[in-house]
Write an enzyme that holds these catalytic residues in place. Sequence first.
Site, PDB file in Angstrom:
ATOM      1  N   ARG A   1       0.839  -1.198   0.000  1.00  0.00           N
ATOM      2  CA  ARG A   1       0.000   0.000   0.000  1.00  0.00           C
ATOM      3  C   ARG A   1       0.887   1.266   0.000  1.00  0.00           C
ATOM      4  O   ARG A   1       0.569   2.277  -0.605  1.00  0.00           O
ATOM      5  CB  ARG A   1      -0.878  -0.045   1.253  1.00  0.00           C
ATOM      6  CG  ARG A   1      -1.908   1.013   1.341  1.00  0.00           C
ATOM      7  CD  ARG A   1      -3.228   0.510   0.819  1.00  0.00           C
ATOM      8  NE  ARG A   1      -4.177   1.604   0.824  1.00  0.00           N
ATOM      9  CZ  ARG A   1      -5.468   1.483   0.607  1.00  0.00           C
ATOM     10  NH1 ARG A   1      -5.974   0.306   0.344  1.00  0.00           N
ATOM     11  NH2 ARG A   1      -6.250   2.518   0.617  1.00  0.00           N
TER      12      ARG A   1
ATOM     13  N   ASN B   1     -12.473  16.120  -0.111  1.00  0.00           N
ATOM     14  CA  ASN B   1     -13.232  14.905  -0.439  1.00  0.00           C
ATOM     15  C   ASN B   1     -14.709  15.201  -0.266  1.00  0.00           C
ATOM     16  O   ASN B   1     -15.095  15.938   0.647  1.00  0.00           O
ATOM     17  CB  ASN B   1     -12.822  13.778   0.518  1.00  0.00           C
ATOM     18  CG  ASN B   1     -13.449  12.435   0.161  1.00  0.00           C
ATOM     19  OD1 ASN B   1     -13.928  12.226  -0.956  1.00  0.00           O
ATOM     20  ND2 ASN B   1     -13.435  11.520   1.108  1.00  0.00           N
ATOM     21  N   THR B   2     -15.519  14.642  -1.140  1.00  0.00           N
ATOM     22  CA  THR B   2     -16.961  14.766  -0.969  1.00  0.00           C
ATOM     23  C   THR B   2     -17.518  13.422  -0.507  1.00  0.00           C
ATOM     24  O   THR B   2     -17.177  12.367  -1.049  1.00  0.00           O
ATOM     25  CB  THR B   2     -17.655  15.284  -2.243  1.00  0.00           C
ATOM     26  OG1 THR B   2     -19.058  15.351  -1.995  1.00  0.00           O
ATOM     27  CG2 THR B   2     -17.380  14.434  -3.462  1.00  0.00           C
ATOM     28  N   HIS B   3     -18.357  13.490   0.533  1.00  0.00           N
ATOM     29  CA  HIS B   3     -18.884  12.272   1.177  1.00  0.00           C
ATOM     30  C   HIS B   3     -20.400  12.351   1.218  1.00  0.00           C
ATOM     31  O   HIS B   3     -20.955  13.409   1.578  1.00  0.00           O
ATOM     32  CB  HIS B   3     -18.302  12.165   2.594  1.00  0.00           C
ATOM     33  CG  HIS B   3     -18.794  10.975   3.336  1.00  0.00           C
ATOM     34  ND1 HIS B   3     -18.524   9.684   2.932  1.00  0.00           N
ATOM     35  CD2 HIS B   3     -19.585  10.859   4.431  1.00  0.00           C
ATOM     36  CE1 HIS B   3     -19.117   8.842   3.755  1.00  0.00           C
ATOM     37  NE2 HIS B   3     -19.764   9.532   4.674  1.00  0.00           N
TER      38      HIS B   3
ATOM     39  N   ASP C   1      -7.955  14.561   6.163  1.00  0.00           N
ATOM     40  CA  ASP C   1      -6.869  14.321   7.120  1.00  0.00           C
ATOM     41  C   ASP C   1      -6.623  12.815   7.179  1.00  0.00           C
ATOM     42  O   ASP C   1      -7.117  12.080   6.326  1.00  0.00           O
ATOM     43  CB  ASP C   1      -7.184  14.954   8.487  1.00  0.00           C
ATOM     44  CG  ASP C   1      -8.392  14.315   9.171  1.00  0.00           C
ATOM     45  OD1 ASP C   1      -8.879  13.267   8.685  1.00  0.00           O
ATOM     46  OD2 ASP C   1      -8.847  14.855  10.196  1.00  0.00           O
TER      47      ASP C   1
ATOM     48  N   GLY D   1      -7.779  10.567   9.079  1.00  0.00           N
ATOM     49  CA  GLY D   1      -8.907   9.738   9.505  1.00  0.00           C
ATOM     50  C   GLY D   1      -9.831   9.396   8.343  1.00  0.00           C
ATOM     51  O   GLY D   1      -9.588   9.757   7.189  1.00  0.00           O
TER      52      GLY D   1
ATOM     53  N   ASP E   1     -13.070  10.271   6.823  1.00  0.00           N
ATOM     54  CA  ASP E   1     -14.122  11.297   6.742  1.00  0.00           C
ATOM     55  C   ASP E   1     -14.189  12.150   8.010  1.00  0.00           C
ATOM     56  O   ASP E   1     -15.275  12.528   8.468  1.00  0.00           O
ATOM     57  CB  ASP E   1     -15.496  10.638   6.443  1.00  0.00           C
ATOM     58  CG  ASP E   1     -15.463   9.819   5.154  1.00  0.00           C
ATOM     59  OD1 ASP E   1     -14.740  10.217   4.219  1.00  0.00           O
ATOM     60  OD2 ASP E   1     -16.144   8.784   5.094  1.00  0.00           O
TER      61      ASP E   1
END
Length: 201
Positions: free
Chosen positions: A66, A108-110, A142, A144, A146
């Site tokens: 990864r 980011n869009t959640h 960041d 974490g 979301d």
Amino acid sequence: MPSRLVVLVSGAGTNLQALLEAAEDPSYGAQVVAVGADRDDIEGLARAEKAGVPTFVRKVGDFTSRGHWDITLTDTVAAFEPDLVVLAGFMKLVGPEFLGRFTGRVVNTHPALCPAFPGTSGPADALAYGVKVTGATLFVVDEGVDTGPIIAQATVPVEDTDDVESLHDRIKVAERSMLVETVGRLAREGFTITDRKVRIG
Ligand code: GAR
């Protein structure tokens, strides 16, 4: 000069499409300079190609770890010199190398109202919980899941007749408007983060 956006996708790319269309107007203040994905043969990549935007694919499974994927993804994105990296339905967590290189410049869009329902099944989790209102959140990424500072949120009602698909479709309509409006403002006005509070302009 318009802000340079690199957009990462994993699927249909309707959020990407909304950004591509907004960026056709020079007054939007941002242009999509590249689109990346973690898998082949997705509609999001086809949308980018149709718009004449360079694309790349970096699959986790093609790397020995990864960490190597993270480094390669970081280098690939960096080569396009983005001002902002937009995760628009990108279903992988970016790693420490990526966040270190683009600190405070990855959004980011959640499809849920953070901090509720993080992860990859926001609409299903909201429906199962029985909330009456849900929505979408744009946040600064960041380390974490979301958990980053919230830039903007849009709400939608949950209807008694909803299934996961109808709810997610309604969320995505609100999400696209929020994403386009907010990314444009970030590009034109800049933003600061103090004690988790994001201020545009
Ligand atoms: C969007 O609703 C986005 O918020 C979600 O995937 C969808 C992608 O749609 N992302 C996540 O769930 C990430 N945790 P699109 O490919 O049509 O833009």
